[in-house]
Design a protein around this motif. Structure first.
Motif, PDB file in Angstrom:
ATOM      1  N   HIS A   2       9.068  -6.371   0.190  1.00 21.07           N
ATOM      2  CA  HIS A   2       8.455  -6.668   1.487  1.00 21.07           C
ATOM      3  C   HIS A   2       9.039  -7.936   2.116  1.00 21.07           C
ATOM      4  CE1 HIS A   2       5.506  -3.549   0.643  1.00 21.07           C
ATOM      5  NE2 HIS A   2       5.335  -4.100  -0.541  1.00 21.07           N
TER       6      HIS A   2
ATOM      7  N   ARG B 136       5.121  -5.556  10.857  1.00 20.49           N
ATOM      8  CA  ARG B 136       4.860  -4.150  10.552  1.00 20.49           C
ATOM      9  C   ARG B 136       5.984  -3.551   9.710  1.00 20.49           C
ATOM     10  NH1 ARG B 136       0.852  -2.289  14.058  1.00 20.49           N
ATOM     11  NH2 ARG B 136      -0.498  -4.082  14.459  1.00 20.49           N
TER      12      ARG B 136
ATOM     13  N   ARG C 231       5.945  -3.739   5.839  1.00 23.59           N
ATOM     14  CA  ARG C 231       5.102  -2.857   5.027  1.00 23.59           C
ATOM     15  C   ARG C 231       5.915  -1.791   4.305  1.00 23.59           C
ATOM     16  NH1 ARG C 231       0.274  -1.363   9.340  1.00 23.59           N
ATOM     17  NH2 ARG C 231      -0.480  -3.504   9.736  1.00 23.59           N
ATOM     18  N   TRP C 232       7.083  -1.455   4.864  1.00 29.39           N
ATOM     19  CA  TRP C 232       7.823  -0.304   4.330  1.00 29.39           C
ATOM     20  C   TRP C 232       9.262  -0.678   3.974  1.00 29.39           C
ATOM     21  CZ3 TRP C 232       5.410   0.261   9.351  1.00 29.39           C
ATOM     22  CH2 TRP C 232       4.110   0.767   9.274  1.00 29.39           C
TER      23      TRP C 232
END
Length: 347
Positions: A234, A293, A296-297
């Motif tokens: 992350h 954001r 997160r991925w």
């Protein structure tokens, strides 16, 4: 029901509901047939009670016939617009495939996924652009954004893409490539400018060069924002960038473009985007918190990463973007190691 209820209760006028409901899921022919059936039913009711020739029943039958005809006309107009919309979608899809060639899923050691979100309804394509090409033992990537949005910006986007696909193989350095794009845009952009926007059109662009071997990559920005570098765990970083003016505003020569070097290691994902992403606002007017954001991925595949970002971005913007948005996710896969005494051959 009208035959069963007391004579002082008249349910016949409710027959207009039948063609109205039919129009919600059927075409004009079936809607017209149901309308005729409703008129016949109203006439039968009047005949059954012996009042078919009364003024009240004649008015009810005439009103039902007129309303059924109006509903059928609505169906005809709706079907015509639906066919026109289907043709517009077909043209937009064809233009998208001609202008924005689908990026390959894999180029050398790189896994690639792309996503385009058009701001104009049914346009599917606008002023954002991207392309990749193989050059020697590496890959060059372009992502850009033409001023404006929608179909009006397609011509200039096509100009930038065509210039990149040709010049990427003729110039060894990114500054020379950027200067070539500037010359092409400056030479031909007047052909695509509306008269009311003469001299106000430009395009931002980010050029990347990613060698197959090593962890060093290079980029040159023509007024375009820096990409995000996603690392496992992350971690999100923004490589240092020294942008030059956008294409089409009178750039100098290769000396006016800087080359920024950054580390792109195995397992990392490079996320390129256009300003439609970071300028998306929610109902409160807050910009989309893109780096937070995206963090997160960081360990997702390129396809999964863009899938999550698409849903999250549209949810933030209330389902509609104010400007076109484009993403490119580039993941550097680990290089397979060859065993001693054996040779690795690409197939």
């Amino acid at each position: 029901m009208d035959l069963l209820v007391p004579e002082d209760v008249h349910l016949g006028p409710l027959l207009v509901i039948a063609p109205a409901i039919t129009a919600s899921f059927a075409g004009p022919l079936l809607t017209g047939a149901v309308g005729l059936l409703a008129v016949a039913a109203q006439a039968y009711i009047g005949l059954h009670f012996g009042v078919l020739t009364s003024r009240n029943v004649i008015v009810q039958i005439a009103a039902l016939a007129v309303l059924s005809a109006v509903v059928v006309c609505f169906c005809v107009v709706r079907e015509r617009r639906r066919r026109e919309l289907a043709r517009v979608r077909s043209v937009a899809e064809a233009a998208q495939h001609v202008l924005l060639w689908p990026l390959p899923d894999r180029i050398g050691p790189l896994r690639i996924a792309c996503l385009y979100l058009a701001a104009e309804d049914e346009a599917q394509i606008g002023g954002d652009l991207y392309a990749t090409t193989r050059v020697g033992d590496g890959t060059r990537v372009l992502i850009g954004d033409v001023r404006g949005k929608g179909l009006a910006a397609i011509g200039e986007a096509a100009l930038v893409l065509g210039a990149f696909r040709e010049a990427a193989h003729q110039h060894t350095g990114l500054p020379e490539l950027a200067a070539a794009l500037e010359r092409s845009v400056s030479r031909y952009q007047a052909d695509f400018e509306p008269e009311e926007e003469a001299g106000e059109r430009f395009a931002t662009a980010l050029l990347l060069e990613i060698p197959d071997q090593g962890n060093i990559s290079r980029m040159t920005s023509c007024g375009h924002p820096a990409p995000l570098l996603l690392s496992p765990g992350h971690a999100v970083t923004v490589p240092s960038l020294h942008p030059a003016p956008p294409l089409g505003v009178g750039g100098t020569g290769p000396t006016g473009y800087a080359v920024d070097v950054f580390t792109f290691e195995e397992g990392d994902t490079l996320l390129l985007y256009t300003d439609g992403v970071i300028e998306a606002r929610d109902r409160a007017g807050s910009f989309y918190p893109f780096p937070e954001r995206a963090a997160r991925w960081t360990e997702a595949s390129p396809e999964s990463l863009l899938h999550h970002l698409r849903g999250d971005l549209l949810a933030h913007a209330g389902g509609h973007l104010g400007d076109d948005a484009a993403f490119i996710a580039i993941h550097r896969s680990p290089t397979p190691h060859t065993r001693p005494g054996r040779h690795h051959t690409d197939r």
